[in-house]
Design a protein around this motif. Structure first.
Motif, PDB file in Angstrom:
ATOM      1  N   GLY A  44      36.730  43.914  42.324  1.00 45.82           N
ATOM      2  CA  GLY A  44      37.036  44.926  41.502  1.00 45.82           C
ATOM      3  C   GLY A  44      36.388  46.338  42.376  1.00 45.82           C
ATOM      4  N   ALA A  45      36.219  47.409  41.794  1.00 48.37           N
ATOM      5  CA  ALA A  45      35.890  48.446  42.481  1.00 48.37           C
ATOM      6  C   ALA A  45      34.789  49.201  41.286  1.00 48.37           C
ATOM      7  CB  ALA A  45      36.951  49.459  42.398  1.00 48.37           C
ATOM      8  N   TRP A  46      33.997  50.097  42.039  1.00 43.34           N
ATOM      9  CA  TRP A  46      32.999  50.552  41.083  1.00 43.34           C
ATOM     10  C   TRP A  46      33.200  52.290  41.044  1.00 43.34           C
ATOM     11  CZ3 TRP A  46      29.308  54.696  42.202  1.00 43.34           C
ATOM     12  CH2 TRP A  46      28.628  54.887  40.910  1.00 43.34           C
ATOM     13  N   GLY A  47      33.298  52.827  39.921  1.00 45.52           N
ATOM     14  CA  GLY A  47      33.712  54.208  39.940  1.00 45.52           C
ATOM     15  C   GLY A  47      35.225  54.331  40.090  1.00 45.52           C
ATOM     16  N   PRO A  48      35.753  55.015  41.052  1.00 45.23           N
ATOM     17  CA  PRO A  48      37.338  55.284  41.301  1.00 45.23           C
ATOM     18  C   PRO A  48      37.867  53.771  41.341  1.00 45.23           C
ATOM     19  CG  PRO A  48      36.017  56.702  42.783  1.00 45.23           C
ATOM     20  CD  PRO A  48      34.775  55.691  42.032  1.00 45.23           C
ATOM     21  N   PRO A  49      38.696  53.265  40.626  1.00 48.97           N
ATOM     22  CA  PRO A  49      39.454  51.788  40.848  1.00 48.97           C
ATOM     23  C   PRO A  49      40.174  51.911  41.937  1.00 48.97           C
ATOM     24  CG  PRO A  49      40.644  53.313  39.215  1.00 48.97           C
ATOM     25  CD  PRO A  49      39.460  54.134  39.645  1.00 48.97           C
ATOM     26  N   THR A  50      39.651  52.275  43.227  1.00 49.51           N
ATOM     27  CA  THR A  50      40.369  52.514  44.335  1.00 49.51           C
ATOM     28  C   THR A  50      39.611  52.154  45.769  1.00 49.51           C
ATOM     29  OG1 THR A  50      40.952  54.744  43.527  1.00 49.51           O
ATOM     30  CG2 THR A  50      41.302  54.480  45.799  1.00 49.51           C
ATOM     31  N   ARG A  51      40.514  51.384  46.631  1.00 49.09           N
ATOM     32  CA  ARG A  51      39.748  51.039  47.727  1.00 49.09           C
ATOM     33  C   ARG A  51      40.699  51.549  49.076  1.00 49.09           C
ATOM     34  NH1 ARG A  51      36.674  46.138  48.050  1.00 49.09           N
ATOM     35  NH2 ARG A  51      35.697  45.625  46.089  1.00 49.09           N
ATOM     36  N   VAL A  52      39.928  51.787  49.906  1.00 49.72           N
ATOM     37  CA  VAL A  52      40.638  52.347  51.059  1.00 49.72           C
ATOM     38  C   VAL A  52      39.799  51.710  52.340  1.00 49.72           C
ATOM     39  CG1 VAL A  52      41.386  54.423  52.620  1.00 49.72           C
ATOM     40  CG2 VAL A  52      41.081  54.555  50.059  1.00 49.72           C
ATOM     41  N   GLY A  53      40.654  50.906  52.993  1.00 47.07           N
ATOM     42  CA  GLY A  53      39.986  50.121  54.276  1.00 47.07           C
ATOM     43  C   GLY A  53      39.140  48.906  54.036  1.00 47.07           C
ATOM     44  N   ALA A  54      39.069  48.730  52.821  1.00 40.17           N
ATOM     45  CA  ALA A  54      38.256  47.651  52.136  1.00 40.17           C
ATOM     46  C   ALA A  54      38.822  46.786  51.060  1.00 40.17           C
ATOM     47  CB  ALA A  54      36.856  48.107  51.870  1.00 40.17           C
ATOM     48  N   PRO A  55      40.187  45.945  51.347  1.00 30.25           N
ATOM     49  CA  PRO A  55      40.735  45.361  50.294  1.00 30.25           C
ATOM     50  C   PRO A  55      40.065  44.381  49.587  1.00 30.25           C
ATOM     51  CG  PRO A  55      41.306  44.667  52.556  1.00 30.25           C
ATOM     52  CD  PRO A  55      40.505  45.833  52.677  1.00 30.25           C
ATOM     53  N   SER A  56      40.097  44.198  48.300  1.00 31.09           N
ATOM     54  CA  SER A  56      39.214  43.155  47.410  1.00 31.09           C
ATOM     55  C   SER A  56      39.914  42.051  47.821  1.00 31.09           C
ATOM     56  CB  SER A  56      39.637  43.694  45.989  1.00 31.09           C
ATOM     57  OG  SER A  56      40.922  43.452  45.550  1.00 31.09           O
ATOM     58  N   ASP A  57      38.788  40.983  47.471  1.00 31.49           N
ATOM     59  CA  ASP A  57      39.040  39.518  47.825  1.00 31.49           C
ATOM     60  C   ASP A  57      38.504  38.566  46.797  1.00 31.49           C
ATOM     61  OD1 ASP A  57      36.373  38.545  48.851  1.00 31.49           O
ATOM     62  OD2 ASP A  57      36.786  39.933  50.522  1.00 31.49           O
ATOM     63  N   ILE A  58      38.945  37.501  46.554  1.00 34.70           N
ATOM     64  CA  ILE A  58      38.286  36.270  46.306  1.00 34.70           C
ATOM     65  C   ILE A  58      38.165  35.068  47.611  1.00 34.70           C
ATOM     66  CG2 ILE A  58      38.231  34.328  44.638  1.00 34.70           C
ATOM     67  CD1 ILE A  58      39.587  36.451  42.565  1.00 34.70           C
ATOM     68  N   THR A  59      37.043  34.831  47.671  1.00 33.92           N
ATOM     69  CA  THR A  59      37.078  34.041  49.044  1.00 33.92           C
ATOM     70  C   THR A  59      36.688  32.389  48.293  1.00 33.92           C
ATOM     71  OG1 THR A  59      35.889  35.853  49.838  1.00 33.92           O
ATOM     72  CG2 THR A  59      35.638  33.687  51.079  1.00 33.92           C
ATOM     73  N   VAL A  60      37.543  31.685  49.328  1.00 34.09           N
ATOM     74  CA  VAL A  60      37.529  30.103  49.151  1.00 34.09           C
ATOM     75  C   VAL A  60      36.751  29.852  50.261  1.00 34.09           C
ATOM     76  CG1 VAL A  60      38.590  27.795  48.966  1.00 34.09           C
ATOM     77  CG2 VAL A  60      39.270  29.850  47.495  1.00 34.09           C
ATOM     78  N   ILE A  61      35.401  29.429  50.229  1.00 36.51           N
ATOM     79  CA  ILE A  61      34.725  28.783  51.319  1.00 36.51           C
ATOM     80  C   ILE A  61      34.893  27.556  51.322  1.00 36.51           C
ATOM     81  CG2 ILE A  61      32.252  28.298  52.117  1.00 36.51           C
ATOM     82  CD1 ILE A  61      31.644  31.245  51.531  1.00 36.51           C
ATOM     83  N   GLU A  62      35.400  26.869  52.377  1.00 38.50           N
ATOM     84  CA  GLU A  62      35.594  25.539  52.718  1.00 38.50           C
ATOM     85  C   GLU A  62      34.367  24.931  53.504  1.00 38.50           C
ATOM     86  OE1 GLU A  62      38.911  22.773  54.928  1.00 38.50           O
ATOM     87  OE2 GLU A  62      39.451  23.713  52.920  1.00 38.50           O
ATOM     88  N   LEU A  63      33.501  24.115  53.098  1.00 38.09           N
ATOM     89  CA  LEU A  63      32.088  23.606  53.776  1.00 38.09           C
ATOM     90  C   LEU A  63      32.745  22.500  54.789  1.00 38.09           C
ATOM     91  CD1 LEU A  63      29.571  23.368  50.800  1.00 38.09           C
ATOM     92  CD2 LEU A  63      30.511  25.200  52.597  1.00 38.09           C
ATOM     93  N   ALA A  64      32.156  22.611  55.820  1.00 37.40           N
ATOM     94  CA  ALA A  64      32.577  21.558  56.920  1.00 37.40           C
ATOM     95  C   ALA A  64      31.318  20.774  57.330  1.00 37.40           C
ATOM     96  CB  ALA A  64      33.356  22.242  58.211  1.00 37.40           C
ATOM     97  N   SER A  65      31.548  19.519  57.325  1.00 37.75           N
ATOM     98  CA  SER A  65      30.338  18.611  57.787  1.00 37.75           C
ATOM     99  C   SER A  65      30.532  18.677  59.392  1.00 37.75           C
ATOM    100  CB  SER A  65      30.372  17.314  57.157  1.00 37.75           C
ATOM    101  OG  SER A  65      29.455  16.428  57.677  1.00 37.75           O
ATOM    102  N   LEU A  66      29.152  18.397  59.851  1.00 38.94           N
ATOM    103  CA  LEU A  66      28.865  18.203  61.258  1.00 38.94           C
ATOM    104  C   LEU A  66      28.729  16.458  61.610  1.00 38.94           C
ATOM    105  CD1 LEU A  66      27.041  21.178  62.541  1.00 38.94           C
ATOM    106  CD2 LEU A  66      29.651  20.902  62.403  1.00 38.94           C
ATOM    107  N   ARG A  67      28.908  16.047  60.553  1.00 39.97           N
ATOM    108  CA  ARG A  67      28.404  14.432  60.724  1.00 39.97           C
ATOM    109  C   ARG A  67      29.917  13.707  60.709  1.00 39.97           C
ATOM    110  NH1 ARG A  67      23.417  14.139  56.417  1.00 39.97           N
ATOM    111  NH2 ARG A  67      22.089  15.719  57.557  1.00 39.97           N
ATOM    112  N   MET A  68      30.906  14.285  60.818  1.00 43.11           N
ATOM    113  CA  MET A  68      32.193  13.546  60.795  1.00 43.11           C
ATOM    114  C   MET A  68      32.449  12.545  61.784  1.00 43.11           C
ATOM    115  SD  MET A  68      33.622  14.563  58.175  1.00 43.11           S
ATOM    116  CE  MET A  68      35.362  13.951  58.460  1.00 43.11           C
TER     117      MET A  68
END
Length: 418
Positions: free
Chosen positions: A394-418
């Protein structure tokens, strides 16, 4: 020190707004009149609404009043930033445009020099009275604006148009809802069976007088569409009380993940009744991690309170959350502010998930946020600990973003033991 800082800030604001009024209204008009007075009312009124919006939100004024003031007040904050930047850039354009107009005027005057015509000898200089045309009086055309006024109108009009367009597009980006960002994070201690494990990270939703239930529903639908194994809500969920914003947060009950949804407080929860919100999110089906840890099948998930909780005796306690754990297992920590990374490193955390920065939200705010935080946005490494910072949904104060688009991040964990 505070009694010196307040007058200094006021002086800067007054000077900046006087300069804005001068460039946009005084310099673009030929003399005193309605446009100049209207400009003064617009600028002063915008700041009155902005201050009133901030004060009523923080003071817990009636919610209908907060909502009434929030839209115009907060949007004026964003618009004034880009109007000021626009007229400052215009200072470099002004002399160039003036020289161009002067050169064009000189060239035009040279092309219009009169040419002498031969006069017939003996021709009467004045026609007979009977042949003279009747004299007519035509009104003089209105005087064209001076070159200075014309330049000011071009520069000021362009600055205003760019500012309005920038704020409009930035507001549309927030209201449209956050987009999904996917990041792969390798963890040395993660077992091979957990390779590809998905954590949906969402922070800084900032439900409040502007972003309400409809926005919360967009966030929930976006998270659920990624089909995560676990959901991490990393603070700054709300800007207001459970009484006012409970209905807006209700869609969070629809969050779906194989191993559940977890939550830690952000600094804004401590402005809004943190204890009540912890109970509310628990009622909605999320599990608060208040300086606590839970053992998931392939790694430990821990969470600490935000630093703002220290004023209420509820600050972060890394020892309580992380001591006595099996250090051979990978550990993921939820902590709202990136500056908590130093404690995470000392306690052997493998990955810290944070928000708080908004990526700067309004350019050039990224310069300030970047100076105040070890990582502004994205994935970084500190020793053996990795830090991921979300720009927020979202955004705090102005419901506005410039140069910093909002996101939901999906982090995919990777194992180094494959």
């Amino acid at each position: 020190m505070a009694f010196l800082l307040v007058p200094l800030v006021l002086a800067v604001l007054v000077t900046a707004n006087w300069y804005l009024w001068r460039r946009l209204f005084r310099d673009t008009t030929a003399g005193p009149g309605l446009p100049r007075r209207a400009g003064a009312v617009l600028i002063a009124g915008g700041w009155i609404l902005a201050v009133a919006a901030l004060v009523t939100e923080r003071a817990g004024a009636p919610f209908w009043l907060q909502r009434t003031l929030a839209w115009p007040g907060f949007l004026w904050l964003a618009l004034s930033i880009y109007l000021l930047l626009g007229v400052l850039v215009g200072e470099a354009v002004r002399p160039l445009l003036r020289r161009f107009l002067e050169r064009r005027a000189r060239n035009g005057a040279a092309a219009e020099e009169p040419v002498a015509h031969p006069v017939q000898v003996g021709a009467p200089a004045v026609p007979p009275s009977s042949e003279r045309p009747e004299s007519t009086t035509e009104p003089e055309p209105p005087a064209a604006p001076s070159r200075r006024v014309f330049v000011s109108r071009v520069v000021g009009g362009t600055a205003a148009a760019v500012a309005v367009g920038t704020v409009g597009y930035g507001t549309y980006g927030v209201l449209r809802g956050p987009k999904v960002k996917r990041v792969t994070v390798p963890l040395a201690k993660l077992p091979g069976r957990a390779h590809g494990y998905r954590i949906a990270v969402v922070s800084d939703i900032h439900l409040g007088p502007v972003l309400g239930r409809g926005f919360a529903q967009k966030v929930v639908d976006t998270i659920n569409s990624t089909q995560p194994d676990l959901i991490a809500v990393v603070g700054d969920l709300v800007d207001g009380s459970v009484k006012d914003l409970g209905p807006a947060a209700a869609p969070l009950a629809q969050l779906k993940a194989r191993h559940g949804s977890f939550y830690v407080t952000g600094n804004h929860e401590y402005f809004s009744g943190a204890e009540q919100w912890v109970e509310e999110v628990r009622r909605l089906g999320l599990r608060p991690l208040e300086n606590a840890r839970t053992e998931l099948p392939w790694f430990d998930l821990a969470g600490v309170n935000d630093l703002a909780g220290e004023s209420e005796g509820q600050g972060p306690d890394f020892g309580k959350a992380l001591d006595d754990r099996d250090t051979t297992r990978a550990c993921v920590l939820m902590a709202h502010q990136p500056v908590q990374i130093d404690d995470a490193v000392r306690h052997g955390v493998d990955l810290q998930l944070s928000g708080h920065t908004h990526g700067g939200q309004l350019w050039p705010g990224n310069l300030i946020a970047g100076a105040a935080n070890p990582t502004l946005a994205g994935l970084d490494r500190y020793g053996d600990t990795q830090l991921y910072v979300s720009r927020g949904a979202g955004a705090w104060g102005p419901p506005t973003r410039v140069g910093a688009p909002s996101d939901i991040t999906v982090i995919e964990l990777a194992s180094l033991r494959m």
